[in-house]
Write an enzyme that holds these catalytic residues in place. Structure first.
Site, short mmCIF file in Angstrom:
data_model
loop_
_atom_site.label_atom_id
_atom_site.label_comp_id
_atom_site.label_asym_id
_atom_site.label_seq_id
_atom_site.Cartn_x
_atom_site.Cartn_y
_atom_site.Cartn_z
CE LYS A 288 -3.88 0.59 0.82
NZ LYS A 288 -5.26 0.68 0.63
CD GLU A 295 -6.72 8.88 2.69
OE1 GLU A 295 -7.25 8.36 3.68
OE2 GLU A 295 -5.77 8.37 2.08
#
Ligand code: ARG
Length: 462
Positions: A288, A295
């Site tokens: 990841k 965000e």
């Protein structure tokens, strides 16, 4: 005389404050951020006191020197804010007292912390507005640069997050430029409007016979004029709300942009890549790379909105005049500023560093029958159908292509003609994304020439 339980207001008290009161009442934990504004205010106010002959010239010089020393200490981080004194005004006055003794007791002549705190906060807000303008312009510059470097990049434009019509990535970027242009205007309007100085309003009714010249005081503090009504002056926090609304809208714009980039960075889209420097990994999934920076832009926007709602609620139904509720304005505005400051800077960095995947964007712009509107327009122009009829025909051709599992431009001419016999092969030149884009020649549209002009105009706006 027995020592007072509070150096500013203890005279009429017999017993000391409880620790609980201190906890709820003290604001030094956050209003220390107004220290430099409070010193500036006291410096200018002392000048007014001298002019009004409340202090002598030598006294003024002593006060000035001491305040400047305190200012220096603050600037080098050596000043110790003390919880023994409830707020910044008290802290500064007590430090002054330490340095020059009872002469310090003169600086509060004719002023109240009510007009003082709102003046400090106005000064602070004006300063931050200047920084906001600068940061917005920096992002706008980054946008122009990114748009120029990626001028040939084609992507699908979205409505309902479905592929809608092809668009230049530069055109998309310039949409953020325009949002920021409006934000900048709002900031500048507030800079223009935030020009009345509340100092000299006293607690709520104005000052006594001391002959403080509010006009020169206002000018010396950088305002255009003194505020009109003393009661309004000490209870007005409209400028806090204006500020919070402006940064709410600004952050909302940035959050939408952040959201676009978050979606586009997912492996399903793969339109762009966040640099390592603005991503984080997962503690369990080794593969990841998450766009946390964007965000958090999204999330902090909610936090900024909550500050605006917070102050609206604090002000709602508050009796006219000063009430301690107004002390709560500061944490809200400081927190909102901290959030907008970091998200502006991070946005700038994201724009600069994000890597654009030109191929994936182009490939996707062919998807979703994104040139079906061009097909309909071609039919109107070349076959003379009404747009409504052309829309129906184009829709049927899309359905056919869908069944054939083909893109519009891959569909055989004969198949198209089975729906509308007058279609000729000329239509194919309008079915590719770049041709579709270059037909959008209306002012403000995505045709390459228009976007080139838009870039020139944008540069002139900076
Ligand atoms: N710390 C206070 C504030 O932030 C200053 C004003 C205090 N005024 C008063 N009347 N107690 O609003």
């Amino acid at each position: 005389m027995k020592k007072s339980i509070n150096p500013l207001w203890g005279g009429r008290f017999e017993n000391k404050s409880s620790n609980l009161l201190k906890k709820i009442n003290n604001s030094i934990g956050f209003d220390y951020k107004l220290a430099l504004q409070d010193i500036k205010l006291n410096l200018e106010y002392s000048k007014s006191l001298k002019k009004a002959k409340i202090i002598t010239d030598p006294e003024y010089k002593k006060i000035k020197k001491a305040l400047e020393e305190i200012c220096k200490q603050i600037n080098v981080g050596k000043y110790k804010f003390s919880e023994d004194f409830e707020d910044i005004h008290m802290n500064i006055e007590m430090s002054l007292k330490k340095k020059i003794g009872s002469l310090a007791g003169k600086i509060h002549t004719g002023k109240s912390r009510n007009d003082q705190v709102v003046t400090d906060l106005k000064l602070w807000t004006r300063e931050k507005l200047g920084i906001l303008v600068k940061d917005i312009i920096d992002i706008q510059k980054a946008i122009i640069k990114k748009a120029e470097i990626n001028f040939s990049v084609i992507m699908p434009g979205f409505t309902h997050l479905q592929n809608a019509q092809p668009v230049l990535f530069a055109h998309y970027l310039l949409s953020l430029f325009e949002m920021l242009q409006r934000d900048k205007k709002r900031v500048r309007n507030l800079q223009e409007n935030l020009n009345e100085c509340p100092l000299g309003s006293g607690a709520l009714v104005g000052t006594n016979f001391f002959e403080i010249d509010r006009f020169s005081l206002a000018k010396n503090l950088g305002f255009k004029k003194p505020s009109e009504n003393s009661i309004d002056s000490v209870s007005d926090r409209d400028f806090v709300l204006d500020f919070l609304f402006i940064v709410s809208t600004l952050s909302m714009h940035l959050s939408r942009f952040a959201e676009d980039f978050i979606i586009w960075s997912s492996s399903s889209f793969d339109f762009l890549k966040f640099p390592d420097s603005l991503s984080t990994g997962s503690s369990i999934m080794p593969q990841k790379k998450n766009p946390d920076s964007a965000e958090l832009i999204r999330a902090k926007t909610g936090r900024i909105f909550s500050s605006m709602i917070n102050i609206l609620i604090v002000l709602k139904g508050l009796p006219t005049g000063y009430s301690k509720d107004l002390q709560e304005d500061k944490e809200a505005i400081f927190d909102a500023y901290e959030s907008i400051d970091i998200i502006l800077k991070v946005t700038n960095e994201i724009i600069k560093l994000v890597k654009i995947n030109k191929k994936a964007m182009l490939k996707s712009s062919f998807d979703g029958y994104s040139t079906a509107t061009d097909l309909a327009d071609w039919i109107v122009k070349n076959i003379g159908k009404t747009f409504r009829q052309a829309h129906e025909i184009s829709g049927k051709i899309v359905l056919l292509a869908e069944k054939q599992k083909m893109k519009l431009h891959e569909l055989d001419l004969k198949l198209m003609q089975s729906i509308e016999p007058k279609i000729t092969k000329d239509v194919y030149t309008f079915l590719s994304p770049i041709n579709s884009i270059n037909q959008k020649k209306s002012y403000g549209g995505t045709a390459s020439d228009r976007v080139k002009e838009a870039l020139l105009r944008a540069k002139k706006k900076l």
